[in-house]
Design a protein around this motif. Structure first.
Motif, PDB file in Angstrom:
ATOM      1  N   VAL A 264     -27.219 -90.532  17.175  1.00  0.00           N
ATOM      2  CA  VAL A 264     -28.532 -90.441  18.000  1.00  0.00           C
ATOM      3  C   VAL A 264     -29.081 -91.930  18.249  1.00  0.00           C
ATOM      4  O   VAL A 264     -30.166 -92.037  18.790  1.00  0.00           O
ATOM      5  N   VAL A 265     -28.300 -92.681  17.971  1.00  0.00           N
ATOM      6  CA  VAL A 265     -28.561 -94.284  18.162  1.00  0.00           C
ATOM      7  C   VAL A 265     -28.075 -94.442  19.831  1.00  0.00           C
ATOM      8  O   VAL A 265     -27.143 -94.501  20.172  1.00  0.00           O
ATOM      9  N   SER A 266     -29.051 -94.995  20.558  1.00  0.00           N
ATOM     10  CA  SER A 266     -28.907 -95.442  21.945  1.00  0.00           C
ATOM     11  C   SER A 266     -28.156 -96.791  22.077  1.00  0.00           C
ATOM     12  O   SER A 266     -27.954 -97.439  21.300  1.00  0.00           O
ATOM     13  N   LEU A 267     -27.466 -96.826  23.315  1.00  0.00           N
ATOM     14  CA  LEU A 267     -26.895 -97.898  23.615  1.00  0.00           C
ATOM     15  C   LEU A 267     -27.695 -99.394  23.293  1.00  0.00           C
ATOM     16  O   LEU A 267     -27.351-100.327  22.781  1.00  0.00           O
ATOM     17  N   GLU A 268     -29.115 -99.068  23.848  1.00  0.00           N
ATOM     18  CA  GLU A 268     -29.956-100.175  23.616  1.00  0.00           C
ATOM     19  C   GLU A 268     -30.145-100.714  22.246  1.00  0.00           C
ATOM     20  O   GLU A 268     -30.264-101.819  21.752  1.00  0.00           O
ATOM     21  N   GLN A 269     -30.002 -99.773  21.359  1.00  0.00           N
ATOM     22  CA  GLN A 269     -30.483 -99.820  19.841  1.00  0.00           C
ATOM     23  C   GLN A 269     -29.085-100.728  19.110  1.00  0.00           C
ATOM     24  O   GLN A 269     -29.230-101.441  18.538  1.00  0.00           O
ATOM     25  N   PHE A 270     -27.969-100.026  19.713  1.00  0.00           N
ATOM     26  CA  PHE A 270     -26.569-100.492  19.208  1.00  0.00           C
ATOM     27  C   PHE A 270     -26.609-101.947  19.402  1.00  0.00           C
ATOM     28  O   PHE A 270     -25.993-102.888  18.976  1.00  0.00           O
ATOM     29  N   CYS A 271     -27.030-102.600  20.867  1.00  0.00           N
ATOM     30  CA  CYS A 271     -27.073-103.626  21.299  1.00  0.00           C
ATOM     31  C   CYS A 271     -27.931-104.786  20.403  1.00  0.00           C
ATOM     32  O   CYS A 271     -27.651-105.758  19.997  1.00  0.00           O
ATOM     33  N   ALA A 272     -29.130-104.149  20.152  1.00  0.00           N
ATOM     34  CA  ALA A 272     -30.200-104.859  19.128  1.00  0.00           C
ATOM     35  C   ALA A 272     -29.481-105.033  17.776  1.00  0.00           C
ATOM     36  O   ALA A 272     -29.795-106.211  17.464  1.00  0.00           O
ATOM     37  N   LEU A 273     -28.931-103.811  17.381  1.00  0.00           N
ATOM     38  CA  LEU A 273     -28.517-104.215  15.893  1.00  0.00           C
ATOM     39  C   LEU A 273     -27.335-105.335  15.807  1.00  0.00           C
ATOM     40  O   LEU A 273     -27.387-106.075  15.230  1.00  0.00           O
ATOM     41  N   ALA A 274     -26.462-105.172  17.126  1.00  0.00           N
ATOM     42  CA  ALA A 274     -25.354-106.352  17.084  1.00  0.00           C
ATOM     43  C   ALA A 274     -25.978-107.615  17.224  1.00  0.00           C
ATOM     44  O   ALA A 274     -25.483-108.705  16.729  1.00  0.00           O
ATOM     45  N   ARG A 275     -26.789-107.877  17.794  1.00  0.00           N
ATOM     46  CA  ARG A 275     -27.597-109.388  18.085  1.00  0.00           C
ATOM     47  C   ARG A 275     -28.175-109.586  16.766  1.00  0.00           C
ATOM     48  O   ARG A 275     -28.107-110.843  16.431  1.00  0.00           O
ATOM     49  N   GLY A 276     -28.595-108.633  15.792  1.00  0.00           N
ATOM     50  CA  GLY A 276     -29.131-109.136  14.598  1.00  0.00           C
ATOM     51  C   GLY A 276     -28.104-109.667  13.633  1.00  0.00           C
ATOM     52  O   GLY A 276     -28.441-110.561  12.762  1.00  0.00           O
TER      53      GLY A 276
END
Length: 279
Positions: A264-276
């Motif tokens: 259920v996690v969007s591409l944008e959210q995965f990218c935000a998590l990776a940036r963290g």
């Protein structure tokens, strides 16, 4: 009539050269030249482009790519039995078809191609996904290719274009859609092939974006996504706990509930998590 049009039908070529498809090589030959021409057209305007083709077999798609005006086709074929059939096509198109006998996983095509470059192939089922992941995860972006027009099992094609919330959504969707526009452009039934596979097939067209949709470190993103989907039934706070004791805080900072599952996690959210995890 062009020289390509004077070549014999593919069934005749297969009979002449004894090219029975080999399961060990993931071979299923597409014999309808109308269909191979349609796939070649789906690759876009080939005039002025070099085209990399993997697993050409008896050369049905090869003919289509050349007929559609490809400046040059580099055909990489592992099966030595197919080389004479491909050489007949090369003879009909002097200087436009280069044949390399070898394993596509080991051949460096860049030594033989000049940009702009497109990739078009009826990929052998046993190496298709691995090749796609390699093309989607090069060291530098934009990649050496402008577009990919690739045939896969229908299930794999659907995984590439899948959106969050379904079972098909996973690592392939994130990797493909982070850096490309991806869409299914053709569907083919088992009966279109010889021998017919047990599943339907589909052609996916991917166009490389100049830059990723959202900023993220590629290696970190790939690691996060792989961990998340390797245990897709688990909540993310459990699936990603190996990334650090503060994983719940990092998930919340990226706008993701710790109790969410990867699908259920969007591409944008995965990218935000990776940036963290950068810095």
């Amino acid at each position: 009539m062009s020289a390509i049009d004077t070549l014999p039908p593919l069934r005749e070529v297969i009979a002449t050269h004894g090219l029975s498809a080999r399961k060990a090589l993931g071979q299923n030959f597409l014999l309808d030249l109308n269909l191979t021409a349609k796939i070649a057209r789906a690759a876009g305007d080939l005039a002025g482009s070099d085209v990399l083709e993997i697993g050409p077999g008896p050369g049905g798609l090869t003919r289509g790519l050349l007929a559609e005006g490809a400046r040059k086709v580099l055909a990489v074929e592992k099966d030595s039995r197919c080389i004479p059939a491909l050489e007949e096509i090369a003879a009909a198109c002097p200087g436009r078809l280069q044949i390399i006998e070898g394993d596509a996983l080991e051949v460096d095509p860049l030594a033989h191609l000049t940009p702009p470059i497109r990739i078009a192939a009826n990929l052998p089922y046993n190496v298709g996904t691995e090749l796609l992941v390699r093309w989607l995860t090069p060291k530098d972006w934009p990649p050496f290719w402008e577009s990919l027009t690739l045939m896969f099992q229908r299930e794999v094609a659907e995984r590439i274009v899948a959106q969050p919330g379904g079972k098909a959504y996973g690592r392939l969707a994130v990797l493909a859609q982070w850096r490309c526009d991806a869409r299914i452009v053709m569907s083919l039934p088992p009966g279109a092939f010889s021998p017919p596979p047990k599943v339907s097939s589909a052609v996916v067209h991917l166009t490389a974006l100049p830059a990723p949709r959202y900023p993220a470190n590629p290696k970190i993103l790939q690691d996060v996504v792989a961990r998340a989907f390797n245990q897709r039934r688990k909540m993310l706070r459990a699936a990603l706990k190996g990334l650090g004791p503060d994983i719940e805080d990092r998930l919340l900072a990226a706008g993701i509930k710790p109790t969410d599952r990867a699908e259920v996690v969007s591409l944008e959210q995965f990218c935000a998590l990776a940036r963290g995890f950068e810095g």
